[in-house]
Structure formats: structure tokens, C-alpha cells
Enzyme design. Sequence first.
Site, PDB file in Angstrom:
ATOM      1  N   LYS A 168       0.806  -1.220   0.000  1.00  0.00           N
ATOM      2  CA  LYS A 168       0.000   0.000   0.000  1.00  0.00           C
ATOM      3  C   LYS A 168       0.841   1.273   0.000  1.00  0.00           C
ATOM      4  CE  LYS A 168      -1.005  -0.199   5.014  1.00  0.00           C
ATOM      5  NZ  LYS A 168      -0.416  -1.548   5.246  1.00  0.00           N
ATOM      6  N   ASN A 191      -1.343   7.263   6.342  1.00  0.00           N
ATOM      7  CA  ASN A 191      -0.373   6.500   7.131  1.00  0.00           C
ATOM      8  C   ASN A 191       1.061   6.922   6.823  1.00  0.00           C
ATOM      9  OD1 ASN A 191      -0.236   4.472   9.165  1.00  0.00           O
ATOM     10  ND2 ASN A 191       0.550   3.016   7.662  1.00  0.00           N
ATOM     11  N   HIS A 237      -1.241  -7.962  11.551  1.00  0.00           N
ATOM     12  CA  HIS A 237      -1.555  -7.218  12.781  1.00  0.00           C
ATOM     13  C   HIS A 237      -2.481  -8.003  13.718  1.00  0.00           C
ATOM     14  CE1 HIS A 237       0.472  -3.836  11.069  1.00  0.00           C
ATOM     15  NE2 HIS A 237      -0.417  -3.677  10.104  1.00  0.00           N
TER      16      HIS A 237
END
Length: 326
Positions: A168, A191, A237
Site C-alpha cells: 500500500k 499513514n 496485525h
Amino acid sequence: GLTIKVNAEVGDLIYEITKLNISDTENGVKITFEGWAFIHLTNNFRGDFRAGKSNYQGGPTYEGGQEVMIVAEDQNGNKTYLKNILYDGYNGENAEKLKKYNFKCYFGKRNLDNLYGFYLIFRSPSCLPTKPELEKEAQRGAIITTEIEQLIKMAPCKVIGITGSDGKTTTTTLTARILEDAGYKVYLGGNIGIPLFTKLNEIKPEDLIVLELSSFQLMGMKVSPDISAITNITPNHLNVHKDYQEYINAKKNIYRNQKDTGILVINADNDLTRECQNDAKGDVILFSSKQKLDYGFIVENGIVKECNDGIRKHIVSQDEIKLKGI
């Protein structure tokens, strides 16, 4: 290690301390701080310490060389533990702003105990909305939101959001650079980069916002970008998310709140992303390096092609693309 108890007043500011060391001197105890700290405590400890190393000397003599934890206790009995807390990105200017506008700051393991009675709460990405303190405030009627969510809601221009378990950051950066080369004024963030919420007053309707969005940022989101892309979804995650399904649901928020004018770009070679087309409200564009699609973008015989109703248009040869892995 040795614990030193000091007194503090409500509202005093306490920031990053990376190392504490205590040692004997002829005049008493010497406490050494490494890193950066802004501390203003009362009675037997008081100081305003800034960049580099700062020292406090005085008080009784203790055994030298011990690393210590300082416990600051306010007049209401609330404790703040200074050892092992890091606050990245703070500097002297930010600390002065907090002091100037008289913001109350709470740090330490129990800092969320002070989260009560707020109308609007901005959470950081790592502070998931499933935290009991946030859930309790939401049940009380507080609005739980994020900088990214408000940015998308208030943006005067189109917003492009990109997420995925892998790729990403690269995809987001390349998308922004391609659009810049096409002549657009592009604001890159999410981010990566700086918080674009602080740039809202300078963003114009003809500009574009390109965001990299993590599962932590997307979790609980009630708004989606105008154009969304998912590179892939694989387990990630899981040491933070409750389970894999929570992670998947967070990723899907990138398109679930789109209008019927929205666009969703997804990977046809990934089972989870391919299924996203079933509940997308707007247009869906597929891409694949393994399949022959009737609509979308494919790689065939070393050529990137656009497919429309079975008709394939050559875009670029892979030999002309200098990115490794393409």
C-alpha cells in the site's frame, strides 16, 4: 529499582524521558535524564528540562548507579509513571503550544482513566475504538472519530484511498507521483507524511488527496474515499486486532461507505478482495496478473492491458517499467 515519589500539580506537563539514572555526589543524589523532557513539578522536585541531557541534583543520598522510576502524584492521588513511556514527535515548540493554550495532558499506563465527559474524541490509529474506555464514552453519547475520518468528511476535493496488507505504501506513493506528473496538485498523507487535516484550509476543489490507510485508521470509519483501492488482504496485525475477521472488516471500510458514484479498485487474484465487488455500491475495477478479464486491467504476454467488453488495449510493456517485481 529505586522509586522516588514527588508531588505534581494537576495540569503539569510531562514528556518523553528515555533514560533515568541516579548516582551519589557529595551534595546528595544526582538524577540524569537522557532524551527530551518538559517537567514542572512542585515541592522536592522542579525543573524545565529540554533537548539533550538534563540533571537535577539535591535531596538525600542513595546508592549510586541505579536506574530509577519517578512516580508523580497529583493532589487527587493520581499517579503518573515516567519510566518506559515514549512520545514520538514532541518538541519544544509543541510543548509550548500545549502550555500556552492550557491543555490538560495525561500520560502513563492509566491515562485513559481521565477520559470522561467529552463530546468529541479524536483517537490515534493505535488507540482502537474497541478500548473499553472509548466504548464507555461512545455509549454515553460521545462521538469517537479520527483525524483521517474528519479529513475525508471535510475535504473540498476528491479523495483517493489505498489499503492492503502488502504494497500500500508503494502504490499510494506512485499514485500520487503519477497524478502530479499529470498536472494535479496532490496532497499525500494518511499513514505516511504529515496530518493533512492541518492543511484543509489550503486544499482547493481541483486538487486531489491521496491517502495510505491502515486497518487501524479504517477501523470504525463511517465515511469512505471517493476512489478506493485494495491491493490484497492477508493475515496481518493479529497481535493487535481481536481476530482476523476484525482486521478484514476494518479493511473493507475503505469502500463500504462510498456513494453510488464511488469507484473501487480491487485485486482479482486475491480471494478476499475479489469478494468485495459483491457489496460495492459504485463502480468496480479489477486488476490481475494471472487471469484474463473481460473488464479491468491485466498482464498478458509481458504487456499491461486495459480490457473492456473483451477488447484489450495495450498500455505498456513490462520491459518499459523499471519497478522491481513488475
